[in-house]
Design a protein around this motif. Structure first.
Motif, short mmCIF file in Angstrom:
data_model
loop_
_atom_site.label_atom_id
_atom_site.label_comp_id
_atom_site.label_asym_id
_atom_site.label_seq_id
_atom_site.Cartn_x
_atom_site.Cartn_y
_atom_site.Cartn_z
N UNK A 1 0.63 -1.28 -0.05
CA UNK A 1 0.04 -0.18 -0.02
C UNK A 1 0.91 1.14 -0.08
N UNK A 2 0.17 2.25 -0.42
CA UNK A 2 0.87 3.61 -0.48
C UNK A 2 1.24 4.12 0.90
N UNK A 3 2.46 4.54 0.83
CA UNK A 3 3.04 5.24 2.41
C UNK A 3 3.80 6.33 2.28
N UNK A 4 3.90 7.08 3.27
CA UNK A 4 4.53 8.16 3.28
C UNK A 4 6.03 8.16 3.49
N UNK A 5 6.47 7.00 4.04
CA UNK A 5 7.89 6.71 4.27
C UNK A 5 8.11 5.55 3.26
N UNK A 6 9.47 5.48 2.67
CA UNK A 6 9.63 4.04 1.96
C UNK A 6 9.60 3.00 2.98
N UNK A 7 8.99 1.89 2.19
CA UNK A 7 8.77 0.60 2.57
C UNK A 7 9.88 -0.17 1.66
N UNK A 8 9.79 0.06 0.30
CA UNK A 8 10.67 -1.02 -0.68
C UNK A 8 11.71 0.22 -0.69
N UNK A 9 13.07 -0.10 -0.37
CA UNK A 9 14.20 0.87 -0.75
C UNK A 9 14.64 0.69 -1.96
N UNK A 10 14.87 -0.65 -2.59
CA UNK A 10 15.48 -0.68 -3.82
C UNK A 10 14.96 -1.91 -4.47
N UNK A 11 15.06 -2.00 -5.78
CA UNK A 11 14.86 -3.33 -6.37
C UNK A 11 15.86 -3.24 -7.63
N UNK A 12 16.01 -4.65 -8.17
CA UNK A 12 16.75 -4.87 -9.49
C UNK A 12 16.30 -6.04 -10.21
N UNK A 13 15.94 -5.83 -11.32
CA UNK A 13 15.55 -6.91 -12.10
C UNK A 13 16.24 -7.18 -13.44
N UNK A 14 16.62 -8.52 -13.64
CA UNK A 14 17.34 -8.67 -14.76
C UNK A 14 16.84 -10.10 -15.52
N UNK A 15 17.51 -10.21 -16.79
CA UNK A 15 16.89 -11.44 -17.59
C UNK A 15 17.94 -11.79 -18.69
N UNK A 16 18.22 -12.92 -18.90
CA UNK A 16 19.15 -13.41 -19.97
C UNK A 16 18.63 -14.41 -20.74
N UNK A 17 17.91 -14.52 -21.97
CA UNK A 17 17.33 -15.47 -22.56
C UNK A 17 18.23 -16.40 -23.46
N UNK A 18 19.49 -16.10 -23.34
CA UNK A 18 20.62 -16.88 -23.96
C UNK A 18 20.55 -18.16 -23.13
N UNK A 19 19.92 -18.30 -21.80
CA UNK A 19 20.29 -19.49 -20.95
C UNK A 19 18.98 -20.19 -20.72
N UNK A 20 18.09 -19.90 -21.85
CA UNK A 20 16.78 -20.63 -21.42
C UNK A 20 16.87 -22.18 -21.55
N UNK A 21 17.69 -22.74 -22.05
CA UNK A 21 17.86 -24.23 -22.32
C UNK A 21 18.13 -24.98 -21.32
#
Length: 319
Positions: A168-188
Motif C-alpha cells: 500500500x501507499x505510504x509516506x515513508x519508503x518501505x521498498x528501498x530498492x529493487x533490481x530485475x534482470x533476464x538473459x534469454x541466452x540461458x533458456x535451455x
C-alpha cells in the motif's frame, strides 16, 4: 509516494508429502539422497481439482486479513505464476472474481521462480506513479502438474503453494530498492519445452533442468543482484537483518549467503517444509517469518529470486 507491505499470507494445499512418501509411491530415490543434496524433507501437492487460482485465493484471504483490508479496497492485483489455470483469463482475473473485487487492474506476470520479485517490483512502480494505492501481489504455483514423475532429478524438488502480500501507499519508503534482470541466452538449462497446438501437446510438456548449470548460474547472479540492490539503497549487506532467498535448494541458499558474508542465522529457510514452489517460495518464506516473529517492523529484509528464462532479481525493503 512510497510503498510498504501492510500484510502477508500464505497457503499450502493438503498434507505434507515426505521424501519417504515419494519412495513409497515408487520413485527411485531415498530421504537421504534428497535431503543431503537439496535440504528438502517434504512438499505439498495440490489435488487434481485444485488450481493456482484456488491457492492464490486462500493466500490472499490471509494477507488481506493480516493487513486489515477488505478486497474491495484493492485497486491492483498482480499474480506471478508459471502454472495458470487456463491460457486465459489470467489467474489474477480469476482471483479478482473469487474475491468479489470489481474494477481493479489485474494481470499475471510470468518470470518463473523470480516471478514474485518481478510482480512486487511492478506493483511498487504502479503505486509510486500515483495511479494506484493498494495492491495485492501473489505468487501461486501448481508445479506438480508439469513434473515428470519418472525423473527423480527434478520431481523430488518441487511442490505447490501460494504466498501473498498487500502493498500500500505510504509516506515513508518501505521498498528501498529493487533490481530485475533476464538473459534469454540461458533458456535451455531450465524450461518446459512444449505447448498445445490444435488440441495436442507439441514438444515436451515436462520441466527439464540441467541441475549443475542452474546451480552455478543461480549462485552467481543471486549474489550479484543482492549487492546491486543494496548499493542502490546505500545499505551494506552486513546491515541486512534478514535474507529471504528463493527456496530452491539448500546448497544454493548457503552458497549465496556465504558470498554476501551473512551467517545462516540471518537467512530465512523454509525449503525443507515445502520444496521449490517457484514464484510462491519467497512470499511463503516471508509470511512464515512474519508469523513466527522473526521478521519485525523496522527491520531490513532482502528478497531475491532466480528462475527459468533466465530471470533474476532482488527487492530490499524495510518491513
Amino acid at each position: 509516494m512510497f510503498a510498504r507491505i501492510a500484510g502477508t499470507g500464505s497457503y499450502l494445499p493438503g498434507t505434507p508429502v515426505t521424501n519417504d512418501d515419494l519412495v513409497a509411491r515408487g520413485i527411485d530415490t531415498s530421504d537421504e539422497w534428497i535431503a543431503t543434496r537439496t535440504g528438502i524433507r517434504s512438499r505439498h501437492l495440490a489435488p487434481p481439482e485444485t488450481s493456482s487460482s484456488d491457492l492464490a485465493y486462500e493466500a490472499s484471504l490471509r494477507a488481506l486479513a493480516s493487513a486489515g483490508v477488505d478486497a474491495s479496497e484493492i485497486d491492483l492485483i498482480v499474480v506471478a505464476t508459471s502454472t495458470p489455470d487456463y491460457v486465459f483469463p489470467s489467474v489474477a482475473c480469476l482471483l479478482q472474481g473469487r474475491l468479489g473485487n470489481r474494477g481493479a487492474t489485474a494481470f499475471d506476470v510470468q518470470a518463473v521462480c523470480s516471478g514474485f520479485i518481478y510482480a512486487l517490483t511492478i506493483a511498487e512502480k504502479f503505486i509510486r506513479a500515483g495511479g494506484h494505492r493498494r495492491a495485492l501481489v501473489v505468487g501461486a504455483e501448481v508445479f506438480s502438474r508439469i513434473l515428470d514423475w519418472q525423473d527423480r532429478s527434478t520431481c523430488v524438488l518441487f511442490g505447490d503453494g501460494a504466498g501473498a502480500v498487500v502493498l500500500e501507499a505510504a509516506e515513508k519508503p518501505g521498498i528501498l530498492a529493487s533490481a530485475l534482470h533476464a538473459d534469454g541466452a540461458h533458456h535451455g538449462i531450465l524450461s518446459v519445452p512444449g505447448n498445445v497446438c490444435g488440441g495436442k501437446v507439441i514438444g515436451d510438456p515436462f520441466l527439464r533442468m540441467d541441475g549443475q548449470a542452474v546451480f552455478r548460474f543461480a549462485v552467481r547472479v543471486l549474489s550479484e543482484v543482492a549487492g546491486e540492490c543494496c548499493a542502490s539503497a546505500g545499505v551494506a549487506p552486513a546491515d541486512i537483518d534478514w535474507l529471504i532467498p528463493h527456496q530452491a535448494n539448500m546448497r544454493i541458499i548457503e552458497a549465496t549467503a556465504r558470498k554476501l558474508g551473512l551467517g545462516m542465522e540471518r537467512v530465512i529457510v523454509t525449503v525443507d517444509d515445502h520444496g521449490n514452489t517457484s514464484a510462491a517460495s519467497v512470499p511463503l518464506a516471508l509470511d512464515a517469518a512474519v508469523r513466527d516473529g522473526r521478521v519485525q517492523r523496522g527491520q531490513k529484509v532482502l528478497l531475491e529470486g532466480v528462475g527459468g528464462g533466465f530471470t533474476w532479481g532482488a527487492v530490499l525493503l524495510e518491513f
